[in-house]
Design a protein around this motif. Sequence first.
Motif, PDB file in Angstrom:
ATOM      1  N   ALA A  60      -8.937  -4.495   6.714  1.00 28.86           N
ATOM      2  CA  ALA A  60      -8.465  -3.193   7.175  1.00 28.86           C
ATOM      3  C   ALA A  60      -7.363  -3.324   8.219  1.00 28.86           C
ATOM      4  O   ALA A  60      -6.542  -2.424   8.370  1.00 28.86           O
ATOM      5  CB  ALA A  60      -9.635  -2.390   7.746  1.00 28.86           C
ATOM      6  N   THR A  61      -7.334  -4.432   8.943  1.00 28.90           N
ATOM      7  CA  THR A  61      -6.332  -4.619   9.990  1.00 28.90           C
ATOM      8  C   THR A  61      -5.207  -5.551   9.572  1.00 28.90           C
ATOM      9  O   THR A  61      -4.326  -5.848  10.384  1.00 28.90           O
ATOM     10  CB  THR A  61      -6.990  -5.145  11.277  1.00 28.90           C
ATOM     11  OG1 THR A  61      -7.631  -6.388  11.006  1.00 28.90           O
ATOM     12  CG2 THR A  61      -8.003  -4.139  11.825  1.00 28.90           C
ATOM     13  N   ASP A  62      -5.203  -6.004   8.335  1.00 26.28           N
ATOM     14  CA  ASP A  62      -4.152  -6.888   7.834  1.00 26.28           C
ATOM     15  C   ASP A  62      -3.004  -6.030   7.304  1.00 26.28           C
ATOM     16  O   ASP A  62      -3.073  -5.469   6.210  1.00 26.28           O
ATOM     17  CB  ASP A  62      -4.702  -7.789   6.730  1.00 26.28           C
ATOM     18  CG  ASP A  62      -3.702  -8.846   6.293  1.00 26.28           C
ATOM     19  OD1 ASP A  62      -2.494  -8.548   6.221  1.00 26.28           O
ATOM     20  OD2 ASP A  62      -4.140  -9.967   5.990  1.00 26.28           O
ATOM     21  N   ARG A  63      -1.954  -5.899   8.081  1.00 27.54           N
ATOM     22  CA  ARG A  63      -0.839  -5.031   7.714  1.00 27.54           C
ATOM     23  C   ARG A  63      -0.146  -5.476   6.438  1.00 27.54           C
ATOM     24  O   ARG A  63       0.283  -4.649   5.635  1.00 27.54           O
ATOM     25  CB  ARG A  63       0.162  -4.962   8.856  1.00 27.54           C
ATOM     26  CG  ARG A  63      -0.380  -4.239  10.061  1.00 27.54           C
ATOM     27  CD  ARG A  63       0.650  -4.189  11.148  1.00 27.54           C
ATOM     28  NE  ARG A  63       0.062  -3.613  12.352  1.00 27.54           N
ATOM     29  CZ  ARG A  63       0.687  -3.541  13.493  1.00 27.54           C
ATOM     30  NH1 ARG A  63       1.919  -3.985  13.603  1.00 27.54           N
ATOM     31  NH2 ARG A  63       0.097  -3.009  14.536  1.00 27.54           N
ATOM     32  N   ALA A  66      -2.195  -4.291   3.502  1.00 30.59           N
ATOM     33  CA  ALA A  66      -2.080  -2.839   3.313  1.00 30.59           C
ATOM     34  C   ALA A  66      -0.736  -2.484   2.683  1.00 30.59           C
ATOM     35  O   ALA A  66      -0.666  -1.661   1.772  1.00 30.59           O
ATOM     36  CB  ALA A  66      -2.247  -2.117   4.645  1.00 30.59           C
ATOM     37  N   LYS A  67       0.317  -3.135   3.133  1.00 29.34           N
ATOM     38  CA  LYS A  67       1.648  -2.868   2.578  1.00 29.34           C
ATOM     39  C   LYS A  67       1.713  -3.302   1.121  1.00 29.34           C
ATOM     40  O   LYS A  67       2.203  -2.566   0.259  1.00 29.34           O
ATOM     41  CB  LYS A  67       2.715  -3.591   3.391  1.00 29.34           C
ATOM     42  CG  LYS A  67       4.113  -3.329   2.889  1.00 29.34           C
ATOM     43  CD  LYS A  67       5.141  -4.034   3.743  1.00 29.34           C
ATOM     44  CE  LYS A  67       6.534  -3.770   3.195  1.00 29.34           C
ATOM     45  NZ  LYS A  67       7.550  -4.482   3.970  1.00 29.34           N
ATOM     46  N   ARG A  69      -0.672  -3.554  -0.951  1.00 29.29           N
ATOM     47  CA  ARG A  69      -1.535  -2.673  -1.734  1.00 29.29           C
ATOM     48  C   ARG A  69      -0.835  -1.348  -2.035  1.00 29.29           C
ATOM     49  O   ARG A  69      -0.982  -0.796  -3.112  1.00 29.29           O
ATOM     50  CB  ARG A  69      -2.831  -2.429  -0.977  1.00 29.29           C
ATOM     51  CG  ARG A  69      -3.831  -1.664  -1.757  1.00 29.29           C
ATOM     52  CD  ARG A  69      -5.080  -1.573  -0.954  1.00 29.29           C
ATOM     53  NE  ARG A  69      -6.166  -1.818  -1.858  1.00 29.29           N
ATOM     54  CZ  ARG A  69      -7.418  -1.862  -1.524  1.00 29.29           C
ATOM     55  NH1 ARG A  69      -7.745  -1.738  -0.273  1.00 29.29           N
ATOM     56  NH2 ARG A  69      -8.348  -2.052  -2.408  1.00 29.29           N
ATOM     57  N   ARG A  70      -0.078  -0.837  -1.065  1.00 29.17           N
ATOM     58  CA  ARG A  70       0.664   0.407  -1.286  1.00 29.17           C
ATOM     59  C   ARG A  70       1.802   0.192  -2.265  1.00 29.17           C
ATOM     60  O   ARG A  70       2.061   1.020  -3.127  1.00 29.17           O
ATOM     61  CB  ARG A  70       1.234   0.939   0.026  1.00 29.17           C
ATOM     62  CG  ARG A  70       0.237   1.652   0.885  1.00 29.17           C
ATOM     63  CD  ARG A  70       0.919   2.369   2.032  1.00 29.17           C
ATOM     64  NE  ARG A  70       1.841   1.543   2.801  1.00 29.17           N
ATOM     65  CZ  ARG A  70       1.496   0.789   3.843  1.00 29.17           C
ATOM     66  NH1 ARG A  70       0.241   0.736   4.219  1.00 29.17           N
ATOM     67  NH2 ARG A  70       2.400   0.099   4.495  1.00 29.17           N
ATOM     68  N   PRO A  73      -0.281  -1.792  -6.037  1.00 30.00           N
ATOM     69  CA  PRO A  73      -1.752  -1.758  -5.983  1.00 30.00           C
ATOM     70  C   PRO A  73      -2.408  -2.604  -7.059  1.00 30.00           C
ATOM     71  O   PRO A  73      -3.458  -3.181  -6.832  1.00 30.00           O
ATOM     72  CB  PRO A  73      -2.090  -0.284  -6.163  1.00 30.00           C
ATOM     73  CG  PRO A  73      -0.869   0.357  -6.672  1.00 30.00           C
ATOM     74  CD  PRO A  73       0.297  -0.491  -6.268  1.00 30.00           C
ATOM     75  N   GLU A  80      -5.029   1.060  -8.548  1.00 33.80           N
ATOM     76  CA  GLU A  80      -4.996   2.332  -7.825  1.00 33.80           C
ATOM     77  C   GLU A  80      -5.714   3.378  -8.658  1.00 33.80           C
ATOM     78  O   GLU A  80      -5.414   3.562  -9.826  1.00 33.80           O
ATOM     79  CB  GLU A  80      -3.545   2.763  -7.567  1.00 33.80           C
ATOM     80  CG  GLU A  80      -3.419   4.008  -6.753  1.00 33.80           C
ATOM     81  CD  GLU A  80      -3.984   3.875  -5.346  1.00 33.80           C
ATOM     82  OE1 GLU A  80      -4.576   4.861  -4.880  1.00 33.80           O
ATOM     83  OE2 GLU A  80      -3.835   2.826  -4.729  1.00 33.80           O
TER      84      GLU A  80
END
Length: 97
Positions: A60-63, A66-67, A69-70, A73, A80
């Motif tokens: 959750a804190t791995d930027r 997250a990027k 995945r966006r 995905p 997604e």
Amino acid sequence: MAKLKLGAITEDKPVKLTVELPAALHRDLVAYADILGRETGKPIGEPAKLIAPMIERFMATDRAFAKARRVRPHEAGRPETRRQLPAGNPESVPPAT
């Protein structure tokens, strides 16, 4: 009292995995469970219960994760599933296909 990154452990439907940990990491996990149990007032019976929340918190804190995945995905490990809704009137949303 120490401010740990994890809070109280919630119960969820588990998926069983088998992992091998180095002995030193296991000792640290047991110590973390002991400290967390004292801090939250809820003893952690099995230190292995900490592994999932720790991984979840890490991800959750791995930027970068997250990027990625966006942006892609399907390449981030899970397709997604959320539909992108058009801007504007929510009643004008086309039916799901």
